[in-house]
Every structure is written in C-alpha cells, then in structure tokens.
Design a protein around this motif. Structure first.
Motif, PDB file in Angstrom:
ATOM      1  N   ARG A 124      17.640 -44.707 -36.079  1.00 46.59           N
ATOM      2  CA  ARG A 124      17.728 -43.250 -36.148  1.00 46.59           C
ATOM      3  C   ARG A 124      17.627 -42.779 -37.602  1.00 46.59           C
ATOM      4  O   ARG A 124      16.916 -41.824 -37.901  1.00 46.59           O
ATOM      5  CB  ARG A 124      19.030 -42.771 -35.519  1.00 46.59           C
ATOM      6  N   GLU A 125      18.303 -43.448 -38.517  1.00 49.62           N
ATOM      7  CA  GLU A 125      18.267 -43.038 -39.922  1.00 49.62           C
ATOM      8  C   GLU A 125      16.861 -43.222 -40.501  1.00 49.62           C
ATOM      9  O   GLU A 125      16.349 -42.347 -41.197  1.00 49.62           O
ATOM     10  CB  GLU A 125      19.282 -43.819 -40.749  1.00 49.62           C
ATOM     11  N   PHE A 126      16.245 -44.341 -40.210  1.00 50.48           N
ATOM     12  CA  PHE A 126      14.899 -44.604 -40.710  1.00 50.48           C
ATOM     13  C   PHE A 126      13.915 -43.570 -40.152  1.00 50.48           C
ATOM     14  O   PHE A 126      13.113 -43.003 -40.895  1.00 50.48           O
ATOM     15  CB  PHE A 126      14.459 -46.020 -40.325  1.00 50.48           C
ATOM     16  N   ALA A 127      13.994 -43.304 -38.850  1.00 48.44           N
ATOM     17  CA  ALA A 127      13.105 -42.322 -38.224  1.00 48.44           C
ATOM     18  C   ALA A 127      13.323 -40.938 -38.820  1.00 48.44           C
ATOM     19  O   ALA A 127      12.364 -40.193 -39.050  1.00 48.44           O
ATOM     20  CB  ALA A 127      13.327 -42.296 -36.715  1.00 48.44           C
ATOM     21  N   PHE A 128      14.574 -40.591 -39.091  1.00 51.70           N
ATOM     22  CA  PHE A 128      14.886 -39.305 -39.712  1.00 51.70           C
ATOM     23  C   PHE A 128      14.216 -39.195 -41.081  1.00 51.70           C
ATOM     24  O   PHE A 128      13.612 -38.173 -41.411  1.00 51.70           O
ATOM     25  CB  PHE A 128      16.402 -39.126 -39.857  1.00 51.70           C
ATOM     26  N   LEU A 129      14.311 -40.254 -41.880  1.00 53.12           N
ATOM     27  CA  LEU A 129      13.721 -40.223 -43.225  1.00 53.12           C
ATOM     28  C   LEU A 129      12.200 -40.133 -43.156  1.00 53.12           C
ATOM     29  O   LEU A 129      11.584 -39.433 -43.966  1.00 53.12           O
ATOM     30  CB  LEU A 129      14.167 -41.439 -44.043  1.00 53.12           C
ATOM     31  N   VAL A 130      11.588 -40.804 -42.196  1.00 55.45           N
ATOM     32  CA  VAL A 130      10.138 -40.700 -42.034  1.00 55.45           C
ATOM     33  C   VAL A 130       9.767 -39.274 -41.615  1.00 55.45           C
ATOM     34  O   VAL A 130       8.837 -38.681 -42.174  1.00 55.45           O
ATOM     35  CB  VAL A 130       9.589 -41.734 -41.020  1.00 55.45           C
ATOM     36  N   ALA A 131      10.490 -38.708 -40.653  1.00 55.26           N
ATOM     37  CA  ALA A 131      10.207 -37.338 -40.207  1.00 55.26           C
ATOM     38  C   ALA A 131      10.376 -36.359 -41.371  1.00 55.26           C
ATOM     39  O   ALA A 131       9.531 -35.483 -41.595  1.00 55.26           O
ATOM     40  CB  ALA A 131      11.126 -36.947 -39.045  1.00 55.26           C
ATOM     41  N   HIS A 132      11.446 -36.521 -42.118  1.00 59.31           N
ATOM     42  CA  HIS A 132      11.718 -35.653 -43.270  1.00 59.31           C
ATOM     43  C   HIS A 132      10.567 -35.728 -44.274  1.00 59.31           C
ATOM     44  O   HIS A 132      10.037 -34.712 -44.724  1.00 59.31           O
ATOM     45  CB  HIS A 132      13.035 -36.091 -43.924  1.00 59.31           C
ATOM     46  N   SER A 133      10.170 -36.936 -44.584  1.00 59.61           N
ATOM     47  CA  SER A 133       9.108 -37.129 -45.559  1.00 59.61           C
ATOM     48  C   SER A 133       7.764 -36.622 -45.049  1.00 59.61           C
ATOM     49  O   SER A 133       6.978 -36.026 -45.800  1.00 59.61           O
ATOM     50  CB  SER A 133       9.014 -38.613 -45.933  1.00 59.61           C
ATOM     51  N   MET A 134       7.489 -36.848 -43.769  1.00 56.64           N
ATOM     52  CA  MET A 134       6.238 -36.348 -43.184  1.00 56.64           C
ATOM     53  C   MET A 134       6.155 -34.831 -43.275  1.00 56.64           C
ATOM     54  O   MET A 134       5.084 -34.271 -43.535  1.00 56.64           O
ATOM     55  CB  MET A 134       6.097 -36.795 -41.725  1.00 56.64           C
ATOM     56  N   LEU A 135       7.269 -34.156 -43.087  1.00 57.24           N
ATOM     57  CA  LEU A 135       7.278 -32.695 -43.218  1.00 57.24           C
ATOM     58  C   LEU A 135       6.973 -32.285 -44.657  1.00 57.24           C
ATOM     59  O   LEU A 135       6.272 -31.299 -44.890  1.00 57.24           O
ATOM     60  CB  LEU A 135       8.593 -32.111 -42.719  1.00 57.24           C
ATOM     61  N   HIS A 136       7.470 -33.053 -45.617  1.00 59.32           N
ATOM     62  CA  HIS A 136       7.087 -32.796 -47.014  1.00 59.32           C
ATOM     63  C   HIS A 136       5.580 -32.994 -47.190  1.00 59.32           C
ATOM     64  O   HIS A 136       4.930 -32.203 -47.870  1.00 59.32           O
ATOM     65  CB  HIS A 136       7.840 -33.714 -47.977  1.00 59.32           C
ATOM     66  N   LEU A 137       5.019 -34.029 -46.571  1.00 54.68           N
ATOM     67  CA  LEU A 137       3.577 -34.266 -46.671  1.00 54.68           C
ATOM     68  C   LEU A 137       2.785 -33.145 -46.006  1.00 54.68           C
ATOM     69  O   LEU A 137       1.611 -32.942 -46.324  1.00 54.68           O
ATOM     70  CB  LEU A 137       3.186 -35.618 -46.064  1.00 54.68           C
ATOM     71  N   CYS A 138       3.426 -32.415 -45.097  1.00 53.00           N
ATOM     72  CA  CYS A 138       2.798 -31.259 -44.433  1.00 53.00           C
ATOM     73  C   CYS A 138       3.053 -29.962 -45.200  1.00 53.00           C
ATOM     74  O   CYS A 138       2.676 -28.884 -44.728  1.00 53.00           O
ATOM     75  CB  CYS A 138       3.324 -31.116 -43.011  1.00 53.00           C
ATOM     76  N   GLY A 139       3.687 -30.068 -46.366  1.00 57.17           N
ATOM     77  CA  GLY A 139       3.867 -28.895 -47.216  1.00 57.17           C
ATOM     78  C   GLY A 139       5.215 -28.214 -47.138  1.00 57.17           C
ATOM     79  O   GLY A 139       5.437 -27.205 -47.805  1.00 57.17           O
ATOM     80  N   TYR A 140       6.137 -28.734 -46.344  1.00 58.03           N
ATOM     81  CA  TYR A 140       7.457 -28.117 -46.216  1.00 58.03           C
ATOM     82  C   TYR A 140       8.372 -28.560 -47.349  1.00 58.03           C
ATOM     83  O   TYR A 140       8.194 -29.622 -47.931  1.00 58.03           O
ATOM     84  CB  TYR A 140       8.097 -28.475 -44.865  1.00 58.03           C
ATOM     85  N   ASP A 141       9.357 -27.736 -47.636  1.00 63.11           N
ATOM     86  CA  ASP A 141      10.342 -28.041 -48.666  1.00 63.11           C
ATOM     87  C   ASP A 141      11.699 -27.548 -48.196  1.00 63.11           C
ATOM     88  O   ASP A 141      11.794 -26.866 -47.176  1.00 63.11           O
ATOM     89  CB  ASP A 141       9.955 -27.387 -49.991  1.00 63.11           C
ATOM     90  N   HIS A 142      12.733 -27.863 -48.958  1.00 60.42           N
ATOM     91  CA  HIS A 142      14.084 -27.438 -48.579  1.00 60.42           C
ATOM     92  C   HIS A 142      14.873 -26.952 -49.790  1.00 60.42           C
ATOM     93  O   HIS A 142      16.081 -27.106 -49.853  1.00 60.42           O
ATOM     94  CB  HIS A 142      14.836 -28.553 -47.848  1.00 60.42           C
TER      95      HIS A 142
END
Length: 167
Positions: A124-142
């Motif tokens: 779950r933690e690894f998948a979360f980090l991949v999802a988080h990073s993929m959203l950054h690759l799609c241009g999102y920020d926080h």
C-alpha cells in the motif's frame, strides 16, 4: 507503457515492484485521460541516494520518501493537449516512439518506515508513492492547500479502484 526499473539497493518488498508500478501508473494515466504510450524510469534507492538527489535538484539536504522528475511541461495539470504542440517532438524516444514521461525515485527505507508508521502494508505504501509521483508527472503539485486536496483525492481514488487499501 514501459517501465525501466533500477533497483539500486535490491529492495524486496514481497511483491513484484515493476508489476505494481505499472498497474498504478496505468490507472493514473487512464483516470487522467492520457492515451499516449509512455516510458517511465523508476529507481529504488536508499536514504543516502535520495538525499543526494534531493540536495542536487531541490536544494534540500535531507532524505525524502519520493522524488518526481516530469519531462512534460503543462499549462494545466492533467491537460495532455500540450502533447499536440512542438514540445511532443522533444519528448519522444526516437527508438521506440514512446513519450519519455519522466522519472520516479523511491526511498526503500521510507517505504518501510512509513508503512509501519501508518499501519499499513508495504504494498500500500509503495503504491501510494507511485500514485503520488505519477500525479506529479501529470503536472499536479501540492504546494497550496487546494492543490494538495486535489492530489489526495486522486491518490485515494486510484488506490481505491485498484483495491489497494489501508490494511
């Protein structure tokens, strides 16, 4: 989709890193409406390796859990119409025709410690980090609260749709 995995520390989380990364990345791209064939680099490193990159690229001299290096410059996060511009030519791998989407760097130690801290599985933690990073690759920020809320909702939706929930 092509994932280039460099496991610098021979991390073993008890699941197939490449398979899970692809699954999460494909779900993010599907939800974001990106239908381009993409190529993503994934590096698994340790505290020292990610600290060095964090210092070099962000000027922050400490380790972190994940770093994202997007290749696409977006006008608006998740708006892939930018790929219809001249920028696309510079982002295509001449050998494969795939869109060189970006790179993800994950800290093995943080996957383990954050999974323990949050009381959920390594998967779950690894998948979360991949999802988080993929959203950054799609241009999102926080950086702003409203941006963070959008990312959090998207991350949870991706993981929920994949059935990767907090244990």
């Amino acid at each position: 989709m092509t994932f280039y995995v460099e496991n610098e520390v021979q991390a073993d989380f008890g699941f197939d890193i490449e398979e899970l990364s692809k699954l999460v990345a494909e779900k993010v791209l599907e939800m974001e409406g990106c239908d381009y064939p993409v190529e993503i680099g994934l590096t698994i490193t340790d505290d020292e390796g990610i600290k060095e990159m964090n210092s070099q690229f962000r000027g922050i001299d400490s380790p972190t859990d994940v770093l994202s290096f997007p290749n696409v410059s977006y006008e608006t996060a998740g708006d892939f119409s930018v790929m219809d511009s001249e920028q696309k030519v510079d982002l295509l791998n001449p050998d494969t025709g795939g869109l060189m989407f970006g790179d993800i760097v994950i800290n093995e130690a943080r996957v383990r410690s954050q999974a323990a801290d949050y009381g959920h599985s390594l998967k779950r933690e690894f998948a979360f980090l991949v999802a988080h990073s993929m959203l950054h690759l799609c241009g999102y920020d926080h950086m702003e609260e409203d941006e963070a809320k959008v990312m959090e909702e998207k991350q949870e939706k991706v993981l929920g749709e994949l059935g990767i929930t907090r244990d």
